[in-house]
Scaffold this motif. Structure first.
Motif, PDB file in Angstrom:
ATOM      1  N   ARG A  96       0.828  -1.219   0.000  1.00  0.00           N
ATOM      2  CA  ARG A  96       0.000   0.000   0.000  1.00  0.00           C
ATOM      3  C   ARG A  96       0.857   1.262   0.000  1.00  0.00           C
ATOM      4  NH1 ARG A  96      -3.232   1.533   4.184  1.00  0.00           N
ATOM      5  NH2 ARG A  96      -1.951   0.461   5.704  1.00  0.00           N
ATOM      6  N   PRO A 104       2.562  -1.665  -9.083  1.00  0.00           N
ATOM      7  CA  PRO A 104       1.629  -1.499  -7.967  1.00  0.00           C
ATOM      8  C   PRO A 104       0.575  -2.600  -7.902  1.00  0.00           C
ATOM      9  CG  PRO A 104       1.968   0.585  -9.079  1.00  0.00           C
ATOM     10  CD  PRO A 104       2.669  -0.446  -9.893  1.00  0.00           C
ATOM     11  N   THR A 124       0.063  -3.706  -3.743  1.00  0.00           N
ATOM     12  CA  THR A 124      -1.071  -3.047  -3.099  1.00  0.00           C
ATOM     13  C   THR A 124      -1.676  -3.930  -2.024  1.00  0.00           C
ATOM     14  OG1 THR A 124      -1.537  -1.835  -5.109  1.00  0.00           O
ATOM     15  CG2 THR A 124      -3.331  -2.007  -3.537  1.00  0.00           C
ATOM     16  N   SER A 125      -1.837  -5.196  -2.329  1.00  0.00           N
ATOM     17  CA  SER A 125      -2.471  -6.111  -1.377  1.00  0.00           C
ATOM     18  C   SER A 125      -1.585  -7.334  -1.191  1.00  0.00           C
ATOM     19  CB  SER A 125      -3.835  -6.544  -1.929  1.00  0.00           C
ATOM     20  OG  SER A 125      -4.256  -7.724  -1.291  1.00  0.00           O
ATOM     21  N   ASN A 159      -1.044   6.258  -4.485  1.00  0.00           N
ATOM     22  CA  ASN A 159      -0.535   4.997  -5.023  1.00  0.00           C
ATOM     23  C   ASN A 159      -1.584   3.898  -5.060  1.00  0.00           C
ATOM     24  OD1 ASN A 159       2.557   5.083  -5.564  1.00  0.00           O
ATOM     25  ND2 ASN A 159       2.175   6.396  -3.801  1.00  0.00           N
ATOM     26  N   ASN A 160      -2.751   4.160  -4.515  1.00  0.00           N
ATOM     27  CA  ASN A 160      -3.799   3.141  -4.496  1.00  0.00           C
ATOM     28  C   ASN A 160      -5.140   3.738  -4.899  1.00  0.00           C
ATOM     29  OD1 ASN A 160      -2.325   0.775  -2.871  1.00  0.00           O
ATOM     30  ND2 ASN A 160      -1.866   2.717  -1.861  1.00  0.00           N
ATOM     31  N   SER A 185      -8.182   1.466  -5.300  1.00  0.00           N
ATOM     32  CA  SER A 185      -8.852   0.807  -4.187  1.00  0.00           C
ATOM     33  C   SER A 185      -9.143   1.753  -3.033  1.00  0.00           C
ATOM     34  CB  SER A 185      -7.989  -0.356  -3.685  1.00  0.00           C
ATOM     35  OG  SER A 185      -6.699   0.105  -3.359  1.00  0.00           O
ATOM     36  N   LYS A 186      -8.778   3.024  -3.166  1.00  0.00           N
ATOM     37  CA  LYS A 186      -8.996   3.969  -2.062  1.00  0.00           C
ATOM     38  C   LYS A 186      -9.991   5.071  -2.403  1.00  0.00           C
ATOM     39  CE  LYS A 186      -6.154   1.950   0.620  1.00  0.00           C
ATOM     40  NZ  LYS A 186      -6.734   1.144   1.708  1.00  0.00           N
ATOM     41  N   ASP A 226     -11.373   0.882  -8.873  1.00  0.00           N
ATOM     42  CA  ASP A 226     -10.971  -0.224  -9.732  1.00  0.00           C
ATOM     43  C   ASP A 226     -12.168  -0.814 -10.461  1.00  0.00           C
ATOM     44  OD1 ASP A 226      -8.295  -0.380  -9.786  1.00  0.00           O
ATOM     45  OD2 ASP A 226      -8.091  -1.820  -8.135  1.00  0.00           O
TER      46      ASP A 226
END
Lengths: 822, 422
Positions: A496, A577, A581-582, A682-683, A686-687, A701
């Motif tokens: 993340r 990324p 990320t996860s 950077n996310n 998903s954020k 996403d």
């Protein structure tokens, strides 16, 4: 030997990355890979790969997708991953293997008992809900009544593990949401009884999928190219990965989305036949296929190498191994192989590989090589050296070299157009990758000095060694003793994009004001690796478990991290990324590190469930800072939810209690600008959450997936990718704007309402969320332009032209204990 | 006569031996079954590393009994003459003794685990485990040593106790973890945990011997008195450890344990490693005075001397107690300010700074952290020892200590579920 073969032998000799310690010399190096393309004439191929844009979704699909989005539970994949983790913990060798009762899957007794318990409890719950709901008119039920109704069944199940509890809670939540959706659409959909009946029929297939995921027998639809298509359809992972990056294993995210899709279809079915078809389709998708092929193929490869007679050509053995390795490591090449012809491709690739590795195959060379590998690996890894034969380690090194060369092969052109030229180019890239692959798999003494990746004499070993060839990951033989200090970890980011310093502070209460000693263990993922498999099999303090508190201590080892932490940049690998990320989604060949700190971790307080039960609350790792942006076009507002870790919240509250507002503001600014803003940027996928009439509630996403499909319909493939980047770029600009204002707003807030923050921090919860709401956000209409993408009206030009408001209003500020996101 | 003549002594003796050996083997099998010996909550209420060690201990030791029994059974299969039977009989006795001593060792730990009777008691005792581990970690880590894991258990009585890690047990095996007994009456003021952990720490570092030598050679103290202090070194070491980590609160807890029958308070027993109760309390008060100057300990000393007036006592050995009491100040300095090899050339007060738990510093801690000190996982993790010291201080000094006991209980519950031992 004819002239052509002579030429190839000479060429490959010079090309070889190996220094021959026995001969005490290094071959002169020159870039002769270019010559390889001329070694063999390959017939030109006329066929090309069929390409085309994804067709726009029809209205019926859109409606169903909207319902799926409403029913979507973004935390479900986390729970499924944890269930899979508990299942692999129960896959003990030596246990009696039995037939799994609702599938053709072989599972241990422990795994069967685990899954049966969950299935029984979930089905019982659905039955009871059905009985209750059929006895009263649905339309009269309010949402809060439905919540109360499901809550009364949500008590702790006797003997459940904490993870089983989490799964059961998710089933309860899903059922509650389905009932709510049924109430809303009453008379337009099936009565609730049949809907719940069909839903019940999905439970066992769902668990079967997770079990198959855990034991490496995945449904075909989740593998390789089929999975990529499924993801496109479901709108997942719009962001691109770097070339050659391949996921280690199909993830639980797809299992989750399949589940959501099936639930959504059943919840919106208008006829019983339609609902039955959804159940049948869901069941049909779970036909299994063993994905441990690569491990099995590697074992066969090693055995066949062992059986080669002196002087015998290894090419046929490599040709036996290559098809499985190619499909596992370069799944997209499958189509090119079918067009060009399997034998032609395999033979073409195998020939130079055979020449390069042949001199290490005779026992007189392989045994000393294996001894050297084991010598280096033994002391630090502590594994039992009950190898089947002394040469096994050497042959595994050869297998790893070939696998890594295949992974490094650039097949992009070949996939676009299956021609002989492109196959030659792909082979050239494979042989280029061979250099680095050999340097990774062989001891340094066997590698030319200028090609060595590390200065230390370590080797990568397939692990766990007692798995009889069923390997789950690689470990670097050397464990590094390091002193961590603030300067050293400053540039290191974990998943993340979270700074490692924050991880240490939040999870271990380590502030690095004084250096901290740590032992660094280094790992590499292979086909089939999950981080929880590494954490389970690694018997080092702090690991040894597939539980979240163990696997969330593994961090991506980028070249920067490897350079600053270990002084060995060559041990690190940069991944896109998509894979940083996860922790649930990692790539083949990705590197990770674990810090053995000898410190006790911080745990999040977990309330005891009503009734107590026989097990104590599960240990949950403390959370690190996080951020979420919500673009709510329905209400014309933007929310920024900033979560301060407990560690950061304590520092801020301590300063506020001393009336040090400037100090607290400084902390806030550091957290928001230094950490949370970076996480957001950077996310983005998903954020950032979108709430819009046209698409219901979705993360970026998912939303971008829909947008790209729509744009793709008008502008086709490449444009869709550009549109995605432009959209994200615009959102980044917006994030920058909001962050600046957020810092200002929070600082003002502290001056007037510090007591609220102090009180929230003092609650027995983990961390504090500061929620900032920008009401009547100026330019919301302009931002709404982005949403046109979902309607298929947007072009890249429109997105790029978006003008953001120059000045923002001051947001409303709310403070809540714990992590409270929308 | 006829019946006797029909009996073959060798056969029946061998059968009897075999039957008994079978029985001990069966008993050992039962002893190995952790689910029969420890209830579910007890098992799941302990830290996983401790659980793993106990399981291994159970398995190894019961296997030893089983292996011995099986070997004996094997030997009992064949013919044996009279002298061989005598040997086998002796071996059976050995097996019996091995079983009984193993059962004692196993029972000690399973009994300890079983005191975690439910979620609440499990979290309180896990908090005790954490306190023990943390106070040793903080002392041993700077010296490059690793603290052992600690399993605490609750029991009746006034005095806490420790079965050290790596100590020889009844059956000759080594103890897998340290086990510390917490008493019911001090469960919510458990500074004695730190005292008991001090024993483990002093043993590991070899401090007891060094301290004994230092005390026995204290300048300006009559040699006979200095020698008496030297004999008390192991208990004084643990008291110092507790006072330095927990401050005045631990001194009051010690006072409350000691304040019993006056005869016991003044009695000096030559073979007892514990200082005479009277001297012990005065010595701990002297440490407070040396470290912090004037404070509530002065009033405690005054009331203690009123309660236990040495001038009013007449009993054998009182002269030794009186002589030791007169040297308390000198000996207190000697304890705190002597540099020891065990501490890398540092003094005890340099190794564990007593100012970290001075009343003033604890006030500041309470003020800056606020109520979050007792609830926040970060504060729980960061300051378990100073929070124990603070709450013990409040219990010792507040007019109405009841809220502080309740707070201590809530805090220990949170500590036990929030912090891991790793």
């Amino acid at each position: 030997m004819n002239n052509e073969n002579d030429l190839e032998t000479l060429t490959l000799e010079a090309l070889s990355p190996f220094a021959d310690p026995a001969m005490g010399k290094e071959a002169a190096t020159q870039d002769l890979y270019e010559a390889l393309g001329e070694l063999e004439a390959v017939d030109p191929f006329a066929a090309t790969m069929a390409t085309g844009a994804v067709a726009p979704a029809d209205p019926r699909t859109s409606n169903r997708n909207a319902t799926i989005a409403e029913l979507n539970d973004t935390e479900m994949d986390e729970v499924l991953y944890n269930v899979a983790g508990e299942l692999i913990e129960r896959a003990e060798t030596g246990q009696v293997m039995g037939q799994f009762e609702f599938g053709g899957t072989k599972a241990s007794l422990g795994q069967q008992a685990y899954v049966n318990k969950l299935a029984d409890a979930s089905e019982r719950f659905i039955d009871r809900m059905r009985e209750h709901l059929e006895a009263q008119p649905m339309a009269s039920l309010t949402e809060s009544e439905i919540d109360q109704l499901v809550a009364q069944y949500a008590g702790e199940q006797e003997g459940f593990t904490p993870v089983q509890d989490q799964f059961f809670d998710k089933i309860i939540k899903t059922v509650g949401n389905v009932v709510k959706s049924g109430v809303k659409a009453v008379s337009k959909v099936l009565p609730i009884g049949p809907i719940l009946d069909k839903l019940k029929k999905l439970i066992k297939p769902l668990l079967e999928r997770v079990l198959k995921f855990a034991i490496g027998k995945l449904p075909k639809n989740l593998q390789g190219h089929a999975r990529t298509l499924a993801k496109k359809f479901l709108g997942l992972n719009a962001e691109a990965s770097f070339a050659n990056e391949v996921e280690t294993e199909a993830g639980v995210d797809v299992i989750q989305h399949e589940w959501n899709a099936a639930v959504g279809t059943i919840a919106t079915a208008q006829t019983e036949a339609e609902a039955n078809a959804a159940v049948d389709e869901y069941n049909a998708m779970s036909a299994s296929e063993d994905t441990n092929d690569l491990n099995a193929a590697r074992q066969r490869f090693v055995q066949e190498l062992k059986q080669l007679k002196p002087g015998q050509d290894p090419q046929p053995v490599i040709e036996n191994f290559l098809p499985v390795a190619l499909v596992a490591l370069q799944p997209v090449i499958k189509i090119a192989i079918s067009i060009i012809g399997r034998d032609k491709v395999i033979g073409f690739l195998a020939k130079p590989l055979a020449s390069l590795v042949s001199k290490y195959i005779p026992e007189s060379v392989s045994v000393p090589l294996a001894t050297k590998i084991l010598d280096i690996g033994l002391g630090v890894m502590g594994f039992e050296t009950s190898e089947e034969a002394p040469s096994v380690a050497a042959y595994e090194a050869i297998a790893s070299t070939i696998e890594e060369s295949i992974s490094g092969m650039d097949v992009s052109n070949l996939v676009e157009e299956a021609t002989s030229e492109n196959l030659t180019t792909a082979r050239r890239s494979m042989l280029n990758a061979f250099e680095a692959a050999a340097a990774n798999s062989f001891p340094n003494a066997y590698i030319k000095e200028k090609l060595r990746n590390t200065t230390s004499d370590g080797v990568w070993m397939l692990m766990p060694r007692n798995a009889k060839g069923n390997y789950a990951y690689k470990k670097y033989s050397r464990v590094f003793e390091v002193n961590l200090d603030a300067a050293k970890v400053k540039s290191i980011r974990t998943f993340r994009h979270l700074p490692l310093a924050n991880f240490l502070k939040d999870k271990f209460n380590i502030d690095l004001s004084t250096p901290v000693k740590a032992r660094v263990h280094v790992y590499e993922s292979i086909k089939g690796t999950w981080l929880s498999k590494i954490s389970l099999h690694e018997k080092v303090p702090g690991l040894g478990s597939a539980a979240q508190h163990a696997w969330n201590q593994l961090h991506p080892l980028s070249p920067i991290a490897a350079a600053t932490l270990l002084g060995e940049a060559g041990l690190g690998r940069q991944f896109s990324p998509m894979f940083t990320t996860s922790r649930h989604r990692i790539g083949i060949g990705q590197r990770f590190f674990y810090l053995e700190l000898g410190r006790s971790p911080v745990r999040r307080p977990v309330p005891t469930k009503p009734g107590g039960g026989t097990t104590p609350p599960p240990p949950q790792p403390a959370r690190s800072g996080d951020v979420q942006a919500v673009l709510d076009f329905k209400q014309g507002l933007i929310r920024l939810n900033t979560f301060f870790s407990e560690s950061d919240a304590v520092d801020i509250a301590t300063k506020l209690r001393s009336n040090d507002y400037a100090g607290a503001a400084k902390n806030i600014e550091t957290s928001i600008r230094g950490t949370l803003h970076g996480i957001l940027l950077n996310n983005v996928g998903s954020k950032v959450k979108i709430i819009h009439e046209a698409s219901s509630e979705q993360y970026m996403d998912q939303w971008l997936g829909a947008a790209v499909r729509a744009v793709g319909g008008a502008a086709a493939g490449a444009v869709a990718g550009v549109a995605t980047d432009v959209l994200k770029g615009q959102l980044e600009k917006l994030a920058n704007l909001i962050t600046d204002k957020a810092v200002e707003a929070v600082e003002n807030y502290f001056k007037a309402r510090a007591a609220e923050f102090i009180a929230a921090q003092a609650e027995p919860k983990d961390g504090v969320t500061v929620k900032l709401t920008f009401n009547n956000f100026p330019g919301m209409a302009a931002i709404s332009t982005l949403v046109q993408a979902a309607k298929g009206k947007l072009t890249v030009g429109h997105i790029a032209d978006l003008v953001l408001p120059p000045k923002l209003p001051m947001p409303d500020v709310q403070v809540k204990a714990d992590k409270v996101f929308n | 006569m006829l019946a006797e003549a029909a009996i073959d002594t060798g056969t029946v003796l061998r059968a009897a031996l075999r039957r008994q050996a079978h029985h001990w083997a069966e008993a050992a099998e039962q002893l190995q079954d952790r689910e029969k010996l420890m209830h579910a909550f007890g098992r799941s209420g302990i830290h996983r590393v401790i659980a793993q060690r106990l399981e291994r201990f159970l398995e190894e030791n019961c296997s030893r009994v089983l292996h011995t029994a099986r070997k004996l059974l094997e030997r009992l299969k064949g013919d044996a003459d009279r002298s061989q039977l005598v040997t086998l009989q002796r071996e059976l006795l050995g097996l019996r003794e091995l079983y009984v001593s193993t059962e004692t060792a196993v029972h000690f730990y399973t009994d300890a685990v079983n005191t975690r009777t439910g979620p609440h008691m499990a979290s309180i005792l896990r908090a005790c485990d954490i306190i023990c581990k943390r106070c040793m970690d903080e002392t041993l880590a700077p010296l490059g040593r690793t603290a052992p894991h600690v399993l605490t258990f609750i029991d009746r009585g006034l005095g806490a106790s420790i079965l050290r890690s790596e100590q020889r047990l009844w059956n000759g095996a080594m103890s897998p973890v340290a086990a510390v007994k917490v008493t019911y009456f001090n469960m919510l003021r458990p500074t004695s945990l730190v005292h008991e952990s001090g024993h483990q720490m002093a043993f590991m570092l070899g401090w007891n011997e060094e301290l004994a030598a230092a005390l026995a050679s204290t300048p300006d103290v009559p040699p006979a008195i200095a020698k008496v202090y030297g004999a008390w070194a192991s208990e004084i070491a643990a008291d110092i450890f507790s006072a330095l980590h927990c401050g005045y609160g631990s001194v009051v807890a010690l006072h409350d344990v000691v304040c019993g029958n006056p005869l016991q308070v003044f009695a000096h027993r030559a073979d007892d490693p514990h200082p005479t109760g009277y001297v012990r309390v005065l010595l701990a008060i002297a440490w407070c005075r040396i470290c912090y100057g004037a404070g509530p300990w002065d009033a405690l000393e005054h009331s203690f001397k009123q309660q236990y007036d040495i001038r009013m006592m007449q009993m054998p050995g009182l002269e030794i107690t009186r002589g030791c009491a007169e040297q308390v100040e000198r000996m207190a300095h000697r304890c705190l300010h002597t540099a020891f090899k065990a501490f890398g050339g540092r003094t005890a007060a340099q190794l564990v700074d007593p100012q970290r738990v001075s009343p003033k510093t604890l006030d500041e801690l309470e003020r800056s952290a606020g109520p979050a000190l007792y609830t926040s996982p970060i504060w729980l993790h960061r300051e378990p020892l100073r929070t124990l010291a603070l709450n013990s201080l409040r219990i010792a000094t507040e007019a109405d200590p009841a809220p502080h006991y309740r707070r201590q209980e809530r805090w220990m519950g949170a500590l036990g579920t929030t912090v891991e031992l790793n």
